[in-house]
Design an enzyme around this catalytic site. Structure first.
Site, short mmCIF file in Angstrom:
data_model
loop_
_atom_site.label_atom_id
_atom_site.label_comp_id
_atom_site.label_asym_id
_atom_site.label_seq_id
_atom_site.Cartn_x
_atom_site.Cartn_y
_atom_site.Cartn_z
N LYS A 158 20.25 -49.79 0.65
CA LYS A 158 19.12 -49.28 1.42
C LYS A 158 19.58 -49.32 2.88
O LYS A 158 19.38 -50.30 3.59
CB LYS A 158 17.87 -50.13 1.18
CG LYS A 158 16.61 -49.46 1.69
CD LYS A 158 15.38 -50.10 1.10
CE LYS A 158 14.12 -49.69 1.83
NZ LYS A 158 13.79 -48.27 1.74
C1 LIG Z 1 15.14 -43.37 -0.76
C2 LIG Z 1 14.25 -44.32 -1.50
N1 LIG Z 1 14.21 -44.26 -2.84
C3 LIG Z 1 13.42 -45.09 -3.55
C4 LIG Z 1 12.63 -46.03 -2.93
C5 LIG Z 1 11.76 -46.94 -3.74
O1 LIG Z 1 12.27 -48.24 -3.70
P1 LIG Z 1 11.32 -49.51 -3.85
O2 LIG Z 1 10.48 -49.24 -5.04
O3 LIG Z 1 12.27 -50.61 -4.07
O4 LIG Z 1 10.54 -49.61 -2.62
C6 LIG Z 1 12.64 -46.12 -1.54
C7 LIG Z 1 11.81 -47.11 -0.83
O5 LIG Z 1 12.27 -48.16 -0.54
C8 LIG Z 1 13.47 -45.25 -0.81
O6 LIG Z 1 13.49 -45.31 0.52
#
Ligand SMILES: Cc1ncc(COP(=O)(O)O)c(C=O)c1O
Length: 289
Positions: A158
């Site tokens: 991330k």
């Molecule tokens: C690009 C992206 N994909 C998927 C997610 C979903 O991840 P999570 O459920 O861990 O927040 C996020 C958010 O964090 C994101 O920024």
């Protein structure tokens, strides 16, 4: 009324200190600002408790590893920092942002090994990410930008740099009156939205893209577990563009998005159906349990 994000009351945790919100600043020659050397987490607290907090802290450390950004804190220390910020904010429902970045130091070129790694934690009130889409169903554009191959970028981190194309995709979507954009991956498979994972329903079964070129969201994993516990078959697989037409329901998952129904992607329409509503309600109950 909250103002611009740099002009609010409160405190931000920075490298172990609680700093006045408006003074939580970095120097203009911060490596991350020039080269994207930054990783972060987005979390939500419900009734004073962060949902899946330790999983988020661990993912932050993993993102640091992917990006060669050695984060000088343990999961327990990150947990303590988040706790301190949440308490100081006085909020029981809050969005919590943890960010780690390469700061200013002896390197100002591409390399950054000599520059210190910093961490900051802030919390604020953040309602529904997609506004009234939670009841009506979000309208998504289809982005021209593709999620890159794992050989091109550390796509499981991330990391700030991965959001460049997301921001552009979202700007383009909003200009067309959409809430967000769905992105294909580098092979043309359905991938995700700009900040959320995607699910489809057809003939009583659920289909969701295999997370082999994008973030395997914590909410995504939670929702798959919820569906399986209900005995619903979840097909985790590559999904082709041509399949969009045949899906009946669609929703997005993410910490910010929670479970948001989707009513339209490009020309394809979906009903905000019973399973979508049920999963959204169950998720809401689970995070507050
Ligand atoms: C690009 C992206 N994909 C998927 C997610 C979903 O991840 P999570 O459920 O861990 O927040 C996020 C958010 O964090 C994101 O920024």
């Amino acid at each position: 009324m909250a103002g611009a994000y740099d002009d609010r009351d409160g405190f931000i945790w920075m490298d172990g200190e609680m700093v006045d919100w408006r003074s939580a600043n970095v120097h203009i020659l911060t490596h991350a600002l020039h080269y994207g050397s930054s990783v972060f987490e987005g979390e939500r607290a419900y009734n004073g408790k962060i949902f899946k907090s330790r999983e988020h802290s661990q993912r932050l450390l993993d993102s640091g590893d992917y990006m060669d950004i050695p984060i000088p804190y343990t999961v327990d220390e990150i947990e303590a920092a988040k706790d301190q910020v949440l308490k100081a904010s006085g909020l029981s429902d809050a969005y919590v942002r943890v960010v780690c970045w390469r700061g200013s130091g002896n390197d100002m070129g591409v390399a950054s090994a000599q520059n210190p790694v910093h961490m900051a934690v802030a919390a604020w009130e953040w309602g529904a990410y997609y506004g009234d889409a939670k009841t009506k169903g979000a309208k998504l554009d289809i982005s021209k930008w593709k999620r890159p191959s794992p050989e091109t970028i550390p796509c499981f981190a991330k990391a700030a740099g991965l959001y460049m194309i997301c921001t552009m995709a979202k700007h383009q979507a909003e200009a067309k009156g959409c809430s967000d954009a769905m992105m294909y991956d580098h092979r043309g498979y359905v991938a995700e939205a700009t900040g959320a994972n995607i699910f489809f329903v057809k003939d009583g079964e659920v289909h969701t893209p295999k997370p082999d070129s994008f973030l395997n969201g914590i909410t995504r994993q939670t929702v798959i577990g919820m569906l399986e516990a209900k005995g619903i078959k979840v097909n985790v697989r590559h999904i082709m563009a041509e399949e969009l037409e045949g899906f009946e329901q669609c929703w997005l998952t993410g910490t910010a998005a929670e479970v948001t129904p989707v009513g339209q992607i490009g020309e394809h329409t979906f009903e905000v159906g019973a399973l979508t509503r049920e999963i959204a309600e169950d998720y809401e109950k689970l995070v507050r349990a």
